[in-house]
Design an enzyme around this catalytic site. Structure first.
Site, PDB file in Angstrom:
ATOM      1  N   LEU A  46       0.872  -1.166   0.000  1.00  0.00           N
ATOM      2  CA  LEU A  46       0.000   0.000   0.000  1.00  0.00           C
ATOM      3  C   LEU A  46       0.910   1.217   0.000  1.00  0.00           C
ATOM      4  CD1 LEU A  46      -2.707  -0.908   2.696  1.00  0.00           C
ATOM      5  CD2 LEU A  46      -2.950  -1.016   0.211  1.00  0.00           C
ATOM      6  N   ASP A  47       0.504   2.271  -0.685  1.00  0.00           N
ATOM      7  CA  ASP A  47       1.295   3.498  -0.688  1.00  0.00           C
ATOM      8  C   ASP A  47       1.439   4.015   0.742  1.00  0.00           C
ATOM      9  OD1 ASP A  47       1.336   3.337  -3.452  1.00  0.00           O
ATOM     10  OD2 ASP A  47      -0.391   4.662  -3.699  1.00  0.00           O
ATOM     11  N   LYS A  48       2.469   4.809   0.969  1.00  0.00           N
ATOM     12  CA  LYS A  48       2.782   5.322   2.304  1.00  0.00           C
ATOM     13  C   LYS A  48       1.547   5.889   3.011  1.00  0.00           C
ATOM     14  CE  LYS A  48       5.360   9.045   4.563  1.00  0.00           C
ATOM     15  NZ  LYS A  48       6.257  10.205   4.367  1.00  0.00           N
TER      16      LYS A  48
END
Length: 323
Positions: A137-139
């Protein structure tokens, strides 16, 4: 410390006619192309137990086998970290990732990542590729992730992701009012000039995103999004491509534009929402060891719930002024 690896993969029939090194990169995405090419040259990656060259073309249906002892490229540091673990057994764990947590060490993030925390929580994951991380998942995206705790579970989960049998559902708040749901089926690749961005591009990898409307506001839409594929930034890129970028997405939505007539509270909320409004709320997969389908859901985080509440209040205030 050396790690013994033995993994197999069947060559997809639709990759017939392609070079061995390219097929290997598709079948074993956890290893770099250069490492796979070296294994082919050294006879550690075989085709139907036969030695082949990197440029040899395959017909499809063959079995690739990697049998090798490797030194870890990097010895990542185990770091104590509070992990919101939703489910855990001997094969997998499922966690709810908070905003702001980087998944994997990289440029500018040598430590303090989810991977470092996983190595502290389950030290045996040091012998699993990427410490068991099979998808990211993106940051600043919150929500559910599955992590493999054994090499067998890792191989199984990677195969499920490739076969698109993992169910992943997200909730998002998009800028603009959608008339209805739909599907975006557009390939995604690296942006031709801006290397930190992804883009819809003809040379990209296939990417399919389904979305449906949950609630419409005056200038925004609350949507539920399902993924068939898992490309980097996929939801953010696809919704931006159809001109409905996500609230708070500085990379794909551009500069913040406050909607006309917005309540003061909505203006402050939008100005203070410094991440993309995206949450992985549901995850379903076949358990690698039990071979039964399992599914998990997690509620929306507080900042997302507050955003929805303020959007509802803005809509109600507008309706009252209208009548």
């Amino acid at each position: 410390m050396a790690e013994q690896i033995e993994i197999r993969a069947a060559v997809p029939m639709d990759m017939g006619g392609q070079r061995l090194d390219r097929i290997a990169a598709h079948c074993f995405p956890d290893y770099s192309r250069s490492r796979l090419q070296a294994w082919i040259r050294e006879g550690q990656l075989t085709v139907d137990d036969q030695l082949r060259k990197t440029r040899d073309k395959l017909v499809g249906g063959e079995t690739l086998r990697v049998q090798v002892e490797v030194e870890d490229e990097v010895r990542w540091e185990a770091q104590a970290m509070d992990l919101d673990i939703i489910y855990e057994d001997d094969s997998i764990l499922v966690l709810n990732k908070p905003a702001g947590l980087v998944v994997h060490p990289g440029a500018g993030n040598a430590d303090g990542t989810l991977l470092n925390g996983l190595l502290h929580h389950c030290p045996d994951n040091a012998s699993v590729p990427r410490a068991g991380i099979v998808h990211r998942l993106d940051k600043d995206t919150t929500g559910l992730m599955v992590v493999a705790k054994t090499l067998a579970a890792h191989t199984d989960l990677v195969e499920q992701l490739q076969a698109r049998s993992v169910s992943r559902e997200y909730e998002a708040v998009a800028i603009g009012v959608m008339t209805a749901g739909g599907t975006v089926d557009k390939p995604i690749g690296r942006h031709p000039t801006q290397r930190t961005r992804m883009a819809v591009t003809s040379s990209g990898k296939p990417a399919v995103t389904h979305y449906r409307v949950l609630e419409k506001f005056r200038h925004h839409t609350h949507v539920r999004v399902g993924l068939e594929t898992g490309r980097t930034h996929q939801i953010r890129v696809h919704l931006s491509h159809i001109h409905f970028p996500l609230v708070g997405d500085a990379l794909y939505a551009g500069r913040l534009r406050l909607p006309p007539g917005a309540t003061e509270e909505l203006k402050l909320t939008l100005q203070g929402f410094h991440r993309q409004a995206l949450h992985a709320c549901q995850l379903g997969l076949y358990h690698p060891a039990k071979d039964e389908y399992m599914e998990w859901t997690v509620p929306l985080p507080a900042d997302f719930l507050n955003l929805l509440s303020v959007l509802e209040q803005d809509l109600a205030a507008y309706d009252e002024d209208d009548h």
